[in-house]
Enzyme design. Structure first.
Site, PDB file in Angstrom:
ATOM      1  N   PHE A   1       3.782   6.677   0.553  1.00 44.26           N
ATOM      2  CA  PHE A   1       4.707   7.154  -0.474  1.00 44.26           C
ATOM      3  C   PHE A   1       4.080   8.260  -1.306  1.00 44.26           C
ATOM      4  O   PHE A   1       4.747   8.899  -2.085  1.00 44.26           O
ATOM      5  CB  PHE A   1       5.092   6.017  -1.437  1.00 44.26           C
TER       6      PHE A   1
ATOM      7  N   PRO B   1       0.833  -1.198   0.000  1.00 43.06           N
ATOM      8  CA  PRO B   1       0.000   0.000   0.000  1.00 43.06           C
ATOM      9  C   PRO B   1       0.869   1.249   0.000  1.00 43.06           C
ATOM     10  O   PRO B   1       1.916   1.285   0.624  1.00 43.06           O
ATOM     11  CB  PRO B   1      -0.785  -0.092   1.296  1.00 43.06           C
ATOM     12  N   CYS B   2       0.403   2.243  -0.734  1.00 41.62           N
ATOM     13  CA  CYS B   2       1.330   3.302  -1.065  1.00 41.62           C
ATOM     14  C   CYS B   2       0.961   4.649  -0.477  1.00 41.62           C
ATOM     15  O   CYS B   2       1.546   5.646  -0.830  1.00 41.62           O
ATOM     16  CB  CYS B   2       1.372   3.407  -2.565  1.00 41.62           C
ATOM     17  N   GLN B   3      -0.032   4.700   0.410  1.00 43.64           N
ATOM     18  CA  GLN B   3      -0.431   6.009   0.934  1.00 43.64           C
ATOM     19  C   GLN B   3       0.761   6.775   1.483  1.00 43.64           C
ATOM     20  O   GLN B   3       0.869   7.984   1.319  1.00 43.64           O
ATOM     21  CB  GLN B   3      -1.479   5.853   2.046  1.00 43.64           C
TER      22      GLN B   3
END
Length: 400
Positions: A93, A89-91
């Protein structure tokens, strides 16, 4: 190639990445996913692809669990793993996430989810891995070091990688997805295998050009797929209208529709519009009719101002018929204001099925859970058509 290539999907979501690999004949050994409704969607999809009950494997677990490797082992039962795919999950980044956090999200535990990916990678040692993430990854930092460099160093111990981060950025629009969506796709090849990662990237064939492509990039490619080609066949509706299942026959087919819908299909799932308040409906109507930005709306119709006037122009955005959609995001589940339908008469934001179409999900793809859950799954997914372009290239090099 008679023996099917196998894969494990980590952080699988509802299975956008898996979908592309299924389409190319890969066999799933297991998926690891934390979200209950996404897991349900994964199971239904495996059934759809003809997996028997005892082959349907979805681990509804936190990937950071101490016994996660044992659990995966139990699912795959000594079978050989050709491929590991998935994107943490990239929140943390994303540039938006970092802007909202005082510490630039350096303390966010999600930054370290790639360590779980690394641990599983090093245990199963597949021939190739595919690691997907937001482009914010390229500018994010872990302490003083660039996150991407940390990840390259760690994942590059046993795997050959390309060095130039710019070459890892793919835009879904170039692969026939009606959406501008840039993502970092990091592909690693196990050291000792006679395949260069460059070969795989070169084999991910761009079939379409995008609105920003320069002349020479347009040669021998099709024009980008537009919002109109993707969703204009769907029944018009007002806010609050629509049903879970309706009858629908496409009157006028195009190349894109024939990729996402079968010719004899007569049903349509999840084409259900949100309800909107009066003021929002007026905003949507004025903006889509006049092709205004939110800023222009505020200048021309001050009465439609927002109390919490978040002036950054992307709080209300119209999608245009003649262009690809902007990046579909998970935030869609909170409100759809960045995805106002291009037809002003409908005065609404897009439905889950419209969002799924713009992500290139097939119409028979079932998203489990409430409408909110569906938006979340769709917004977090890798577009299946882009995933398939990657799968094609990997299949080709491994087939040799």
């Amino acid at each position: 190639m008679s023996k099917k290539l196998t894969f494990i999907d980590l952080f699988a979501g509802c299975g956008g990445l898996s979908e592309g690999f299924y389409k190319q004949g890969f066999k799933s050994l297991t998926h690891v996913e934390y979200d209950h409704y996404a897991c349900e969607s994964l199971r239904i999809r495996m059934k759809n692809y003809g997996y028997a009950e005892d082959e349907i494997s979805v681990l509804e677990n936190d990937i950071t669990d101490d016994d996660i490797i044992v659990k995966i082992e139990n699912e795959i039962k000594n079978r050989n793993v050709d491929l590991l795919i998935g994107g943490p999950p990239c929140q943390s980044f994303s540039s938006l996430g970092r802007a909202k956090d005082d510490n630039g999200m350096q303390d966010d535990p999600r930054n370290y989810l790639f360590e779980s990916y690394e641990k599983i990678l090093n245990h199963f040692k597949p021939k190739i891995f595919v690691f997907e993430n937001v482009t914010g990854l390229l500018s994010a930092k872990l302490g003083k070091e660039k996150t991407v460099n940390v990840i390259l160093k760690r994942l590059g111990k046993e795997y050959n990688l390309i060095k130039d981060p710019a070459k890892m950025v793919l835009n879904s629009c170039d692969y026939g997805v009606p959406q501008i969506r840039k993502r970092v796709i990091l592909i690693g090849v196990k050291k000792g295998i006679k395949i260069k990662p460059e070969q795989i990237y070169e084999g991910i064939i761009k079939t379409h050009f995008n609105p920003l492509s320069v002349e020479k990039e347009r040669v021998n490619k099709q024009k980008y797929v537009t919002v109109k080609e993707a969703i204009s066949d769907l029944p018009a509706m007002k806010p609050g209208e629509g049903k879970k299942i309706i009858k629908h026959k496409v009157e006028s087919w195009n190349d894109y529709l024939s990729k996402v819908r079968s010719k004899d299909d007569e049903v349509l799932l999840d084409h259900v519009a949100r309800t909107h308040n009066e003021k929002d409906r007026k905003r949507y109507l004025a903006m889509s009719k006049n092709k205004w930005t939110f800023k222009e709306l505020l200048e021309k119709k001050p009465s439609l101002n927002h109390i919490k006037q978040r002036v950054f122009n992307n709080s209300y955005v119209v999608q245009f018929w003649d262009k690809p959609a902007r990046t579909i995001i998970a935030h869609l589940y909170k409100d759809g204001n960045q995805f106002i339908h291009p037809d002003h008469k409908q005065e609404r934001t897009i439905t889950p099925r419209e969002a799924a179409r713009l992500q290139s999900f097939p119409d028979d793809f079932v998203f489990e859970g409430s409408r909110t859950q569906q938006y979340k799954q769709i917004g977090n997914a890798v577009p299946p058509l882009m995933a398939e372009a990657i799968a094609k290239s990997i299949k080709k090099v491994l087939g040799k």
